[in-house]
Design a protein around this motif. Structure first.
Motif, PDB file in Angstrom:
ATOM      1  N   PHE A  96       0.645  -1.034   0.043  1.00 13.50           N
ATOM      2  CA  PHE A  96       0.041  -0.038  -0.091  1.00 13.50           C
ATOM      3  C   PHE A  96       0.788   1.266   0.042  1.00 13.50           C
ATOM      4  O   PHE A  96       0.730   2.175  -0.780  1.00 13.50           O
ATOM      5  N   SER A  97       1.531   1.245   0.866  1.00 11.89           N
ATOM      6  CA  SER A  97       2.646   2.539   0.975  1.00 11.89           C
ATOM      7  C   SER A  97       3.553   2.647  -0.339  1.00 11.89           C
ATOM      8  O   SER A  97       3.634   3.646  -0.806  1.00 11.89           O
ATOM      9  N   SER A  98       4.097   1.356  -1.131  1.00 14.34           N
ATOM     10  CA  SER A  98       4.810   1.481  -2.074  1.00 14.34           C
ATOM     11  C   SER A  98       4.131   2.289  -3.063  1.00 14.34           C
ATOM     12  O   SER A  98       4.604   2.862  -4.015  1.00 14.34           O
ATOM     13  N   ALA A  99       2.700   1.590  -3.419  1.00 17.30           N
ATOM     14  CA  ALA A  99       1.964   1.984  -4.499  1.00 17.30           C
ATOM     15  C   ALA A  99       1.693   3.599  -4.447  1.00 17.30           C
ATOM     16  O   ALA A  99       1.730   4.435  -5.289  1.00 17.30           O
ATOM     17  N   LYS A 109      -1.471  11.066  -0.629  1.00 13.25           N
ATOM     18  CA  LYS A 109      -0.404  10.912   0.166  1.00 13.25           C
ATOM     19  C   LYS A 109      -0.846  11.477   1.425  1.00 13.25           C
ATOM     20  O   LYS A 109      -0.562  10.891   2.722  1.00 13.25           O
ATOM     21  N   ALA A 110      -1.146  12.688   1.434  1.00 16.74           N
ATOM     22  CA  ALA A 110      -1.515  13.261   2.559  1.00 16.74           C
ATOM     23  C   ALA A 110      -2.590  12.923   3.332  1.00 16.74           C
ATOM     24  O   ALA A 110      -2.773  13.129   4.614  1.00 16.74           O
ATOM     25  N   GLU A 111      -3.590  12.417   2.760  1.00 14.34           N
ATOM     26  CA  GLU A 111      -4.748  11.730   3.340  1.00 14.34           C
ATOM     27  C   GLU A 111      -4.398  10.553   3.856  1.00 14.34           C
ATOM     28  O   GLU A 111      -4.798  10.246   4.996  1.00 14.34           O
ATOM     29  N   GLY A 231      -3.101   7.965  -8.418  1.00 15.34           N
ATOM     30  CA  GLY A 231      -2.496   8.890  -9.338  1.00 15.34           C
ATOM     31  C   GLY A 231      -3.204   9.925 -10.455  1.00 15.34           C
ATOM     32  O   GLY A 231      -2.911  10.614 -11.181  1.00 15.34           O
ATOM     33  N   GLY A 232      -4.626   9.585 -10.457  1.00 14.06           N
ATOM     34  CA  GLY A 232      -5.555  10.301 -11.020  1.00 14.06           C
ATOM     35  C   GLY A 232      -5.427  10.207 -12.520  1.00 14.06           C
ATOM     36  O   GLY A 232      -6.162  10.848 -13.096  1.00 14.06           O
ATOM     37  N   GLU A 233      -5.105   8.909 -12.895  1.00 12.71           N
ATOM     38  CA  GLU A 233      -4.905   8.673 -14.227  1.00 12.71           C
ATOM     39  C   GLU A 233      -5.172   7.135 -14.343  1.00 12.71           C
ATOM     40  O   GLU A 233      -4.838   6.351 -13.710  1.00 12.71           O
ATOM     41  N   THR A 234      -6.024   6.693 -15.363  1.00 10.80           N
ATOM     42  CA  THR A 234      -6.400   5.450 -15.654  1.00 10.80           C
ATOM     43  C   THR A 234      -5.131   4.776 -16.522  1.00 10.80           C
ATOM     44  O   THR A 234      -4.317   5.280 -16.912  1.00 10.80           O
TER      45      THR A 234
END
Length: 392
Positions: A96-99, A109-111, A231-234
């Protein structure tokens, strides 16, 4: 880019403290973990207070900021105790952290980093009833929400570690119905486990690793906001997942080496206590052979661990070497625990003794985070690809 990690002197002090905690607190509690199939709540709170859920998360987000070599050494130490202890926090600081690190937006990341560093348990949803190693068979779908900029997820994930206790999941889902090159039909989504439409099945009964839970995750018209897309991208989810699997494979390899060391120490103690023909069986040369072969193989795995993690911290691509380490360490652990049962003799087959449990606990290492067979194919594929490139 090299990763510096925690100050070495402070890290060594932390590791010494962790070793004492493992031997004085975690190992004595193993009987309770096995009997009740869960880690006591008090120990979970202690592990959170020690920062184990945020080891690899950057300091500015509430973590300890360990580099890969330090992270693996912690897992190796934790591996000396029952696997459930590592399992409960391993997804947080591993996949999870690595992704998030490799593909998350700054807002994501901030959330999420502070939340998982504080001990909110994470899980990772790739495997499905009809697909594991074969990503092309993935059936979970993520379709644009007609009512806004979000997504609607439907599907089932299988064998998901920590699913029954997780607060958040990283879910791989199709954002394109066709199988596209380089798995760009797969995207990753950050899914709160309390979102409407998310449910988990009854924890599966397993061969070993009591206290570590796996279960199905069902997604039934789960509505997510647009910012849930990693990442906001598909089309990048599978790449993020595969990059994070290097981390997971190193973790499994380190755990396998730690469990093998625990099993061997147990066999040495038993061989000195058990007598046959008027003397300790440790005096018998064929017993000594099994002990020596186990020591050599554990040492080799520990050396591989140090090498692959040092390479990762230097910024090298370690996909092939992480796979090689995971295969060797997991197969090695299987051989060691088998020898340990043999050293125990008839007692090794009884649940009264630790050898029987070590044998069952070790078996999954050769399956999850990439089976031995799939990883061998992956290693060979990369070797052959590099050879062809060198011939040009």
């Amino acid at each position: 880019m090299a990763e510096s990690g925690m100050d070495p002197e402070i890290f060594d002090q932390f590791l010494d403290q962790l070793q004492r905690y493992v031997r004085e607190r975690l190992i004595p509690a193993e009987k309770e973990v096995i009997e009740h199939d869960r880690i006591p709540a008090a120990i979970l709170d202690e592990m959170r207070n020690m920062g184990l859920f945020g080891l690899s998360i950057p300091v500015e987000y509430g973590g300890a900021g360990l580099n890969m070599q330090q992270y693996a050494r912690v897992i190796h130490v934790m591996g000396y105790a029952a696997p459930a202890y590592r399992s409960i926090f391993s997804i947080n600081i591993g996949m999870f952290s690595s992704a998030l690190k490799n593909g998350g937006t700054e807002a994501q990341k901030a959330e999420w980093w502070p939340r998982v560093a504080a001990g909110e348990i994470a899980c990772f949803g790739l495997t499905e009833p009809g697909s594991g190693s074969d990503s092309a068979g993935l059936q979970t779908t993520a379709k644009p929400d007609p009512s806004g900029n979000g997504w609607i997820l439907n599907g089932t994930k299988r064998y998901i570690t920590n699913a029954p206790s997780a607060k958040v999941a990283l879910i791989m889902a199709r954002t394109n119905k066709d199988n596209l090159p380089k798995n760009t039909h797969v995207s990753a989504f950050i899914v709160p486990m309390d979102a409407p439409g998310v449910s988990t099945g009854t924890p599966d009964k397993k061969m070993g690793q009591s206290g570590a839970h796996i279960a199905d995750i069902m997604l039934d018209d789960v509505h997510l906001p647009g910012e849930a897309l990693l990442g906001g991208e598909t089309g990048k989810g599978f790449r993020f997942a595969m990059m994070s699997l290097d981390n997971g494979r190193i973790s499994v390899g380190a755990m396998a080496a730690g469990l093998a060391r625990r099993a061997l120490d147990s066999a040495i103690r038993y061989a000195n206590e058990r007598k046959a023909f008027g003397e300790p069986i440790a005096n018998f040369q064929l017993i000594q052979q099994m002990l020596a072969e186990s020591e050599m193989e554990i040492y080799a795995a520990e050396c591989m661990m140090d090498d692959v993690t040092a390479r990762a911290d230097r910024g090298e691509n370690v996909l092939r070497k992480a796979a090689a380490f995971k295969v060797f360490a997991s197969e090695m652990c299987g051989r060691v625990v088998d020898r340990v049962v043999q050293v125990y003799g008839g007692a090794g087959y009884l649940a009264e003794y630790d050898a029987e449990r070590f044998y069952r606990d070790a078996r999954i290492f050769r399956i999850y985070e990439g089976t031995t067979q799939i990883l061998l194919l992956q290693i060979a594929k990369h070797m052959l690809r590099e050879w062809k490139e060198e011939q040009r």
